[in-house]
Design a protein around this motif. Structure first.
Motif, PDB file in Angstrom:
ATOM      1  N   MET A   1      12.748  -2.770  -0.260  1.00 27.87           N
ATOM      2  CA  MET A   1      11.315  -2.849  -0.078  1.00 27.87           C
ATOM      3  C   MET A   1      11.000  -2.411   1.349  1.00 27.87           C
ATOM      4  O   MET A   1      11.701  -2.762   2.292  1.00 27.87           O
ATOM      5  CB  MET A   1      10.825  -4.267  -0.323  1.00 27.87           C
ATOM      6  N   ASP A   2       9.943  -1.651   1.480  1.00 26.82           N
ATOM      7  CA  ASP A   2       9.548  -1.121   2.779  1.00 26.82           C
ATOM      8  C   ASP A   2       8.029  -1.144   2.860  1.00 26.82           C
ATOM      9  O   ASP A   2       7.342  -1.203   1.835  1.00 26.82           O
ATOM     10  CB  ASP A   2      10.058   0.317   2.917  1.00 26.82           C
ATOM     11  N   MET A   3       7.509  -1.074   4.070  1.00 23.44           N
ATOM     12  CA  MET A   3       6.056  -0.983   4.235  1.00 23.44           C
ATOM     13  C   MET A   3       5.633   0.475   4.132  1.00 23.44           C
ATOM     14  O   MET A   3       6.322   1.355   4.646  1.00 23.44           O
ATOM     15  CB  MET A   3       5.632  -1.552   5.591  1.00 23.44           C
ATOM     16  N   ARG A   4       4.518   0.712   3.464  1.00 23.80           N
ATOM     17  CA  ARG A   4       4.001   2.072   3.338  1.00 23.80           C
ATOM     18  C   ARG A   4       3.462   2.534   4.685  1.00 23.80           C
ATOM     19  O   ARG A   4       2.766   1.799   5.387  1.00 23.80           O
ATOM     20  CB  ARG A   4       2.890   2.139   2.302  1.00 23.80           C
ATOM     21  N   ILE A   5       3.804   3.777   5.038  1.00 25.11           N
ATOM     22  CA  ILE A   5       3.263   4.393   6.235  1.00 25.11           C
ATOM     23  C   ILE A   5       2.261   5.445   5.784  1.00 25.11           C
ATOM     24  O   ILE A   5       2.570   6.300   4.959  1.00 25.11           O
ATOM     25  CB  ILE A   5       4.370   5.019   7.096  1.00 25.11           C
ATOM     26  N   SER A   6       1.064   5.358   6.310  1.00 27.47           N
ATOM     27  CA  SER A   6      -0.001   6.269   5.929  1.00 27.47           C
ATOM     28  C   SER A   6      -0.682   6.778   7.192  1.00 27.47           C
ATOM     29  O   SER A   6      -1.103   5.978   8.033  1.00 27.47           O
ATOM     30  CB  SER A   6      -1.007   5.539   5.032  1.00 27.47           C
ATOM     31  N   ASP A   7      -0.759   8.084   7.341  1.00 28.68           N
ATOM     32  CA  ASP A   7      -1.378   8.701   8.518  1.00 28.68           C
ATOM     33  C   ASP A   7      -0.747   8.211   9.822  1.00 28.68           C
ATOM     34  O   ASP A   7      -1.429   7.971  10.810  1.00 28.68           O
ATOM     35  CB  ASP A   7      -2.895   8.458   8.538  1.00 28.68           C
TER      36      ASP A   7
ATOM     37  N   ASP B   1       0.650   5.350  10.492  1.00 29.16           N
ATOM     38  CA  ASP B   1       0.494   3.937  10.799  1.00 29.16           C
ATOM     39  C   ASP B   1       0.876   3.115   9.579  1.00 29.16           C
ATOM     40  O   ASP B   1       0.939   3.626   8.452  1.00 29.16           O
ATOM     41  CB  ASP B   1      -0.948   3.642  11.202  1.00 29.16           C
ATOM     42  N   ILE B   2       1.106   1.839   9.765  1.00 26.27           N
ATOM     43  CA  ILE B   2       1.436   0.947   8.660  1.00 26.27           C
ATOM     44  C   ILE B   2       0.180   0.717   7.824  1.00 26.27           C
ATOM     45  O   ILE B   2      -0.872   0.346   8.356  1.00 26.27           O
ATOM     46  CB  ILE B   2       1.993  -0.384   9.192  1.00 26.27           C
ATOM     47  N   ALA B   3       0.299   0.964   6.509  1.00 23.39           N
ATOM     48  CA  ALA B   3      -0.844   0.790   5.611  1.00 23.39           C
ATOM     49  C   ALA B   3      -1.094  -0.694   5.361  1.00 23.39           C
ATOM     50  O   ALA B   3      -0.158  -1.472   5.195  1.00 23.39           O
ATOM     51  CB  ALA B   3      -0.584   1.507   4.284  1.00 23.39           C
ATOM     52  N   MET B   4      -2.365  -1.036   5.350  1.00 23.97           N
ATOM     53  CA  MET B   4      -2.733  -2.434   5.106  1.00 23.97           C
ATOM     54  C   MET B   4      -3.703  -2.508   3.934  1.00 23.97           C
ATOM     55  O   MET B   4      -4.496  -1.596   3.698  1.00 23.97           O
ATOM     56  CB  MET B   4      -3.357  -3.039   6.361  1.00 23.97           C
ATOM     57  N   LEU B   5      -3.630  -3.614   3.212  1.00 20.92           N
ATOM     58  CA  LEU B   5      -4.557  -3.876   2.114  1.00 20.92           C
ATOM     59  C   LEU B   5      -5.853  -4.439   2.676  1.00 20.92           C
ATOM     60  O   LEU B   5      -5.922  -4.856   3.838  1.00 20.92           O
ATOM     61  CB  LEU B   5      -3.923  -4.856   1.131  1.00 20.92           C
ATOM     62  N   SER B   6      -6.869  -4.501   1.857  1.00 22.51           N
ATOM     63  CA  SER B   6      -8.157  -5.019   2.314  1.00 22.51           C
ATOM     64  C   SER B   6      -8.061  -6.491   2.727  1.00 22.51           C
ATOM     65  O   SER B   6      -8.872  -6.979   3.512  1.00 22.51           O
ATOM     66  CB  SER B   6      -9.218  -4.838   1.235  1.00 22.51           C
ATOM     67  N   SER B   7      -7.042  -7.190   2.218  1.00 16.82           N
ATOM     68  CA  SER B   7      -6.850  -8.597   2.581  1.00 16.82           C
ATOM     69  C   SER B   7      -6.215  -8.752   3.963  1.00 16.82           C
ATOM     70  O   SER B   7      -6.125  -9.858   4.475  1.00 16.82           O
ATOM     71  CB  SER B   7      -5.964  -9.278   1.537  1.00 16.82           C
ATOM     72  N   GLY B   8      -5.738  -7.638   4.538  1.00 20.79           N
ATOM     73  CA  GLY B   8      -5.116  -7.687   5.849  1.00 20.79           C
ATOM     74  C   GLY B   8      -3.603  -7.754   5.802  1.00 20.79           C
ATOM     75  O   GLY B   8      -2.944  -7.719   6.834  1.00 20.79           O
ATOM     76  N   SER B   9      -3.047  -7.856   4.593  1.00 16.60           N
ATOM     77  CA  SER B   9      -1.586  -7.889   4.488  1.00 16.60           C
ATOM     78  C   SER B   9      -1.039  -6.463   4.368  1.00 16.60           C
ATOM     79  O   SER B   9      -1.762  -5.530   4.074  1.00 16.60           O
ATOM     80  CB  SER B   9      -1.157  -8.737   3.285  1.00 16.60           C
ATOM     81  N   TYR B  10       0.255  -6.329   4.623  1.00 13.47           N
ATOM     82  CA  TYR B  10       0.891  -5.028   4.571  1.00 13.47           C
ATOM     83  C   TYR B  10       1.044  -4.557   3.131  1.00 13.47           C
ATOM     84  O   TYR B  10       1.201  -5.360   2.218  1.00 13.47           O
ATOM     85  CB  TYR B  10       2.271  -5.071   5.228  1.00 13.47           C
ATOM     86  N   GLU B  11       1.026  -3.249   2.953  1.00 10.98           N
ATOM     87  CA  GLU B  11       1.236  -2.666   1.630  1.00 10.98           C
ATOM     88  C   GLU B  11       2.718  -2.302   1.520  1.00 10.98           C
ATOM     89  O   GLU B  11       3.228  -1.523   2.319  1.00 10.98           O
ATOM     90  CB  GLU B  11       0.374  -1.422   1.464  1.00 10.98           C
ATOM     91  N   TYR B  12       3.402  -2.886   0.543  1.00 13.20           N
ATOM     92  CA  TYR B  12       4.826  -2.660   0.369  1.00 13.20           C
ATOM     93  C   TYR B  12       5.083  -1.656  -0.746  1.00 13.20           C
ATOM     94  O   TYR B  12       4.311  -1.568  -1.705  1.00 13.20           O
ATOM     95  CB  TYR B  12       5.542  -3.978   0.047  1.00 13.20           C
ATOM     96  N   ILE B  13       6.189  -0.900  -0.600  1.00 10.70           N
ATOM     97  CA  ILE B  13       6.587   0.064  -1.630  1.00 10.70           C
ATOM     98  C   ILE B  13       8.059  -0.152  -1.950  1.00 10.70           C
ATOM     99  O   ILE B  13       8.833  -0.648  -1.123  1.00 10.70           O
ATOM    100  CB  ILE B  13       6.343   1.515  -1.175  1.00 10.70           C
ATOM    101  N   THR B  14       8.458   0.248  -3.153  1.00 12.73           N
ATOM    102  CA  THR B  14       9.846   0.147  -3.592  1.00 12.73           C
ATOM    103  C   THR B  14      10.186   1.391  -4.413  1.00 12.73           C
ATOM    104  O   THR B  14       9.328   2.230  -4.666  1.00 12.73           O
ATOM    105  CB  THR B  14      10.072  -1.101  -4.468  1.00 12.73           C
ATOM    106  N   GLY B  15      11.425   1.469  -4.837  1.00 11.73           N
ATOM    107  CA  GLY B  15      11.857   2.518  -5.749  1.00 11.73           C
ATOM    108  C   GLY B  15      11.725   3.915  -5.177  1.00 11.73           C
ATOM    109  O   GLY B  15      12.036   4.164  -4.010  1.00 11.73           O
TER     110      GLY B  15
END
Length: 114
Positions: free
Chosen positions: A1-7, A9-23
């Motif tokens: 599991m890793d945090m998504r990097i977008s533009d 920077d670390i991508a965040m959800l509207s709730s303020g938590s990090y967006e995780y990706i897998t696979g």
């Protein structure tokens, strides 16, 4: 599991938590980071990245050499295999295979290769 990097920077959800990706998404992100980082340039891990020294954009064996270098730099990504399919205009198309899933990604090497 890793945090998504977008533009860059670390991508965040509207709730303020990090967006995780897998696979396959995680594998593609790791391959892109490894291909876009010149080996030795990342201060916290000097082994991260690809050693492009001695590689020239006008080399007739560019595709074969690039394939070997990218495979070497991605060898520590568990369960993932890569293959450089093409390199035209300094944009490399890389096939990423992870856990029976397969996709391609483009990596712009114009700032790296001369």
């Amino acid at each position: 599991m890793d945090m998504r990097i977008s533009d860059g920077d670390i991508a965040m959800l509207s709730s303020g938590s990090y967006e995780y990706i897998t696979g396959i998404e995680e594998a593609v992100q790791r391959v892109r980071i490894s291909a876009l980082t010149v080996k030795g340039d990342f201060i916290y891990d000097r082994e991260l990245g690809t050693d492009y020294s001695g590689l020239s954009a006008d080399d007739p064996l560019l595709l074969e050499k690039l394939d070997l270098l990218i495979k070497e730099s991605c060898s520590d990504i568990h369960g993932t295999s890569v293959e450089v399919l093409s390199c035209s205009g300094l944009v490399a198309v890389i096939r990423v295979t992870c856990q029976d899933n397969e996709t391609t990604t483009e990596v712009d090497l114009s700032g790296i290769l001369q």
